[in-house]
Design an enzyme around this catalytic site. Structure first.
Site, PDB file in Angstrom:
ATOM      1  N   ASN A   1     -58.280 -48.877  20.318  1.00  0.00           N
ATOM      2  CA  ASN A   1     -58.969 -49.959  20.359  1.00  0.00           C
ATOM      3  C   ASN A   1     -60.000 -50.245  21.010  1.00  0.00           C
ATOM      4  OD1 ASN A   1     -58.025 -49.997  23.145  1.00  0.00           O
ATOM      5  ND2 ASN A   1     -56.656 -52.002  22.757  1.00  0.00           N
ATOM      6  N   LYS A   2     -60.362 -49.088  21.722  1.00  0.00           N
ATOM      7  CA  LYS A   2     -62.098 -48.791  22.351  1.00  0.00           C
ATOM      8  C   LYS A   2     -63.307 -48.966  21.438  1.00  0.00           C
ATOM      9  CE  LYS A   2     -60.091 -49.259  26.635  1.00  0.00           C
ATOM     10  NZ  LYS A   2     -58.371 -50.164  25.929  1.00  0.00           N
ATOM     11  N   ILE A   3     -63.380 -49.194  22.493  1.00  0.00           N
ATOM     12  CA  ILE A   3     -65.671 -48.834  21.118  1.00  0.00           C
ATOM     13  C   ILE A   3     -65.610 -47.658  20.818  1.00  0.00           C
ATOM     14  CG2 ILE A   3     -67.896 -49.473  21.013  1.00  0.00           C
ATOM     15  CD1 ILE A   3     -67.587 -51.835  22.399  1.00  0.00           C
TER      16      ILE A   3
END
Length: 371
Positions: free
Chosen positions: A180-182
């Site tokens: 879910n991180k960039i």
């Protein structure tokens, strides 16, 4: 169901993964490890980077590398993920909590100095959801009281504070590369430092503290972990980092879309667009319900889920965590904003692969439920 997060993997990911397979370099010895570490260090503006298995591991290694242990105290926010407090507790040290600002979700810098004692060893800065912590006042406190700074920039890939990259502040900083991180490596994390001695210590801790002397490889002077990132994960990271400017632009586009589409819903608070020191990067698009709205976040999330919109709750505060209560930590402590954020807050689909049509559908359903 519109997922709360879906990564975007349509760049060079397949090409670099195939290279790993074709060359046989699938372990932690492959060339993409150094490529990823060097690229992240250069991007953030640090001298050194050490890739590890996940962000939690990065925090635990950072605590150990700084020599934080029994009878030491580390000041940190109550409103954050348990990894932060867990890393401190596992080292034998004690987390000392401060509340957060209700509108930015970040730790209240004005509350920190009153918590400093003779046992305080460090302050852990944790940037939450999209805006960075106001860092300068904390750096001044650290200098005044001779404290270490750990910067948890797990959610802040590409965000800046007064024009300087998050992840470049303090003695040691960490990132997470969860899906879910960039940018993502599936699972993965990184520790970044400027001090060469600290860098060598982190590298040793990552690799079971094997001796650098080949003849003494299996003779250990210290205990570490096996926290090695694989070449396959690092290959994903290299491909993702190549597109980080594009990803940041998309995150801000998602945020701007939601700000426009949801601005007429009077029962919710939308995230702050910017502070003097930073523009929101909208790692997630976070919502809080207004005080006069009678339903809880849990009830609203259930209704959204029934209509096909996935959501996630806000962090459950550290001072209320059952595991810490059983340890005798934070008894009779209350951090009202942290508690209220959990009760009133959640975030909606805002992953990298979300489409304009999905954003509009989420907005439509939000209006049905909240107006």
């Amino acid at each position: 169901m519109i997922p709360v997060n879906e990564p975007l993997l349509n760049g060079n990911e397949k090409k670099y993964l195939n290279e790993c397979i074709d060359t046989g370099w699938i372990s932690s010895e492959g060339p993409f490890i150094n490529k990823f570490e060097n690229a992240m260090a250069n991007y953030v503006g640090r001298k050194y980077a050490v890739a590890v298995t996940n962000g939690t591991a990065a925090l635990e290694m950072a605590i150990e590398a700084l020599g934080i242990g029994k009878n030491d105290e580390v000041i940190m926010p109550s409103f954050t993920i348990i990894s932060c407090a867990q890393a401190i507790v596992k080292a034998g040290a004690k987390p000392i909590l401060v509340d957060s600002e209700y509108d930015t979700f970040n730790m209240k810098t004005s509350d920190i100095e009153a918590k400093i004692t003779s046992r305080t060893k460090a302050i852990m800065i944790v940037h939450i959801y999209g805006l960075p912590v106001d860092i300068n006042p904390i750096l001044e406190l650290a200098k005044k009281h001779n404290l270490k700074i750990i910067e948890d920039a797990a959610e802040m890939h590409g965000q800046t504070y007064n024009g300087k990259m998050c992840g470049s502040f303090g003695d040691i900083s960490i990132f997470s590369f969860y899906p879910n991180k960039i940018i993502t490596t599936g699972e993965g994390g990184m520790v970044l430092v400027n001090d060469e001695v600290l860098y060598e210590k982190c590298k040793s801790l990552r690799n079971l503290c094997f001796s650098s002397d080949g003849d003494k490889r299996f003779i250990h002077e210290n205990l570490g972990w096996n926290l090695r990132m694989t070449n396959i994960q690092a290959a994903l990271g290299v491909a993702q980092l190549e597109r980080i400017d594009e990803f940041i632009s998309k995150k801000r586009w998602i945020g701007a879309m939601y700000q426009e589409l949801l601005s007429d819903i009077k029962t919710i608070n939308l995230p702050i667009k910017q502070k003097d020191f930073a523009e929101n990067i909208y790692w997630v698009f976070s919502i809080t319900l207004k005080n006069e709205y009678q339903k809880s976040a849990k009830e609203v999330m259930k209704e959204l889920g029934a209509k096909g919109v996935a959501t996630r709750p806000f962090f459950y505060p550290m001072h209320s965590q059952p595991v810490f209560t059983k340890m005798g930590l934070f008894l009779n402590e209350e951090y009202s904003n942290a508690s209220k954020l959990y009760e009133k807050g959640f975030y909606i689909p805002s992953g990298m692969a979300i489409t304009e049509e999905q954003i509009k559908e989420v907005s439509k359903i939000m209006h049905e439920i909240l107006t």
